[in-house]
Design a protein around this motif. Structure first.
Motif, PDB file in Angstrom:
ATOM      1  N   ALA A 326      66.022  99.332  78.042  1.00  0.00           N
ATOM      2  CA  ALA A 326      65.431  98.249  77.255  1.00  0.00           C
ATOM      3  C   ALA A 326      63.913  98.345  77.367  1.00  0.00           C
ATOM      4  N   VAL A 328      60.195  96.722  76.048  1.00  0.00           N
ATOM      5  CA  VAL A 328      59.589  95.557  75.408  1.00  0.00           C
ATOM      6  C   VAL A 328      58.076  95.588  75.624  1.00  0.00           C
ATOM      7  N   ARG A 338      60.339  95.564  70.534  1.00  0.00           N
ATOM      8  CA  ARG A 338      61.412  95.870  71.476  1.00  0.00           C
ATOM      9  C   ARG A 338      62.376  96.853  70.841  1.00  0.00           C
ATOM     10  N   ASN A 339      62.911  97.736  71.692  1.00  0.00           N
ATOM     11  CA  ASN A 339      63.881  98.705  71.212  1.00  0.00           C
ATOM     12  C   ASN A 339      64.703  99.228  72.371  1.00  0.00           C
ATOM     13  N   VAL A 377      73.634  96.589  71.430  1.00  0.00           N
ATOM     14  CA  VAL A 377      72.251  96.109  71.524  1.00  0.00           C
ATOM     15  C   VAL A 377      72.148  94.708  70.937  1.00  0.00           C
ATOM     16  N   GLU A 378      71.495  93.824  71.680  1.00  0.00           N
ATOM     17  CA  GLU A 378      71.260  92.463  71.202  1.00  0.00           C
ATOM     18  C   GLU A 378      69.774  92.156  71.322  1.00  0.00           C
ATOM     19  N   LYS A 379      69.115  91.975  70.177  1.00  0.00           N
ATOM     20  CA  LYS A 379      67.708  91.602  70.200  1.00  0.00           C
ATOM     21  C   LYS A 379      67.587  90.083  70.320  1.00  0.00           C
ATOM     22  N   THR A 380      66.748  89.647  71.226  1.00  0.00           N
ATOM     23  CA  THR A 380      66.497  88.228  71.418  1.00  0.00           C
ATOM     24  C   THR A 380      65.088  87.903  70.935  1.00  0.00           C
ATOM     25  N   ILE A 384      65.093  92.155  74.541  1.00  0.00           N
ATOM     26  CA  ILE A 384      66.269  92.909  74.126  1.00  0.00           C
ATOM     27  C   ILE A 384      67.235  93.060  75.291  1.00  0.00           C
ATOM     28  N   ARG A 407      68.222  94.698  80.558  1.00  0.00           N
ATOM     29  CA  ARG A 407      67.753  93.535  79.795  1.00  0.00           C
ATOM     30  C   ARG A 407      66.310  93.256  80.162  1.00  0.00           C
ATOM     31  N   GLU A 409      62.897  90.659  78.838  1.00  0.00           N
ATOM     32  CA  GLU A 409      62.176  89.729  77.975  1.00  0.00           C
ATOM     33  C   GLU A 409      60.791  89.516  78.567  1.00  0.00           C
TER      34      GLU A 409
END
Length: 417
Positions: A326, A328, A338-339, A377-380, A384, A407, A409
């Motif tokens: 992850a 960011v 983010r990727n 993958v879940e982008k927040t 991410i 993870r 952030e």
């Protein structure tokens, strides 16, 4: 089991009185009042405290932290949190009365001082119906002023009684032995203070019960403050494996677990690794390595979380070289990039034959065994969350096995531009 006494009961009144007379409580109340004004600072701060923690020795008893309270990664001074419990039963061991935790961050702008305080007070501990400890307290304080970072740990105990006799208070390196009952040690203290920050932690006392060797730590406090928050506050973790299911007996992890410091790692890559992870004998998991980095300057905060698994084997399924990453970056103007670049799977093999790695949103299914998803993958809003491989078992347990997890952030710093 927690037992909350009625507020109007005589016992509760006595316990409350005992709490207020524990040494050091006055300072905690002053800290509560001082924490009224909330101010954003340049520091990363954290505080935790709890009353008791039990580790079982030869007796199969474990107890989580009682009256636990925390202030997590924050740059805000003026926070005040508390947790009071009238009484807690330690199954098979005894009872703890009058447990009180205070954690605070506060600042005095006139003096240029920012502080973090964690204080825990226990009015009374009764063990085995014979041993009684009273007025147990620990207080950890860290602060920054014009002279830099500082730390201080204070611990105290009012009295020790057993079998009608009074015993002396233990001193450093000189525990008190009560034959047939327990050995009582003065609690450990540790910490540091340097140009980058300060940390302080202490347990008031440690009790080792006889003959079970059950260890009870009483009145824990810890506080931490670091500089380095310029653009963002990091919140991240990496772990190799985690198993979740509806059945409480089918759970594991996260293992091994790495947390990102609030202010980052000053650009240094930190690593944690284990030779392998045992998932209840069902899945053979090879070596796991976590890597993480976070750095920031006046323009941006950037970092990554990464977890790599050498390989896993479950029945006819074998997966090699699993990696989740992850990435960011947070810019001063609030933009976030983010990727999951760097997330990879080396090979998926079923019954000795290589299989195509399923694209995002699709799955590879082995009938009656499992369903495999890759690159989940879940982008927040602030970052991410990445899972390299997710296995859903089809054996009726509903278990989900996440392999390679990262993870990250980055929250806004709150520091004035």
């Amino acid at each position: 089991m927690r037992r909350f006494l009625p507020l109007g009961a005589t016992t509760a009144l006595a316990v409350a009185t005992a709490i207020l007379t524990v040494p050091g409580s006055t300072q905690a109340l002053v800290a509560d009042r001082a924490a009224a004004t909330k101010v954003k600072t340049e520091f990363a701060m954290k505080a935790t405290g709890y009353g008791t923690r039990v580790q079982g020795g030869s007796v199969p008893v474990q107890s989580g932290t009682t009256a636990y309270q925390t202030i997590g990664c924050t740059n805000k001074a003026g926070l005040a949190r508390r947790n009071d419990v009238a009484a807690v039963t330690l199954p098979g061991l005894g009872q703890v009365d009058g447990i009180r935790t205070r954690v605070n961050t506060y600042t005095n702008e006139k003096k240029g001082r920012t502080s973090v305080v964690s204080q825990h007070d226990v009015a009374k501990v009764t063990l085995g119906g014979q041993l009684t400890l009273t007025a147990v307290s620990s207080k950890a304080t860290v602060w920054h002023d014009k002279d830099g970072f500082h730390k201080k740990v204070e611990t105290s105990i009012g009295g020790i009684r057993a079998g009608g006799d009074t015993f002396p208070i233990p001193t450093p390196n000189v525990p008190i032995a009560i034959p047939g009952l327990a050995t009582i040690y003065l609690g450990d203290q540790n910490g540091y203070a340097n140009k980058e920050g300060a940390y302080a932690a202490g347990n008031a006392i440690k009790v080792v019960l006889e003959p079970s060797d059950t260890v009870i730590r009483i009145a824990h406090s810890a506080a931490k403050i670091n500089r380095g928050v310029k653009v963002g506050r990091f919140r991240g973790q990496a772990h190799g494996t985690q198993v979740d299911a509806l059945d409480e007996n089918v759970r594991s992890g996260p293992n091994p677990l790495s947390y990102m410091p609030c202010q980052g790692t000053a650009g240094k890559v930190r690593e944690k690794s284990v030779a392998g992870v045992d998932l209840a004998g069902e899945i053979v998991v090879g070596a796991v390595r976590n890597r993480q980095m976070g750095e920031q300057n006046n323009k941006r905060a950037t970092g990554f979380e990464e977890s790599t698994i050498a390989g896993i084997k479950l029945g006819p399924l074998q997966i090699n070289a699993i990696k989740a990453r992850a990435n960011v970056t947070r810019f001063r103007d609030g933009r976030i990039k983010r990727n999951a670049n760097g997330t990879t799977i080396g090979e998926i093999v079923v019954d000795g034959e290589s299989q195509a790695i399923p694209p995002p949103g699709q799955a590879l299914e082995i009938p009656g065994l499992l369903r495999l998803e890759a690159n989940v993958v879940e982008k927040t809003r602030l970052g991410i969350k990445v899972t390299a491989v997710r296995l859903t078992l089809l054996d009726g347990t509903g278990a989900t096995v996440n392999l390679g997890n990262a993870r990250l952030e980055i929250k806004p710093s709150g520091v004035k531009k």
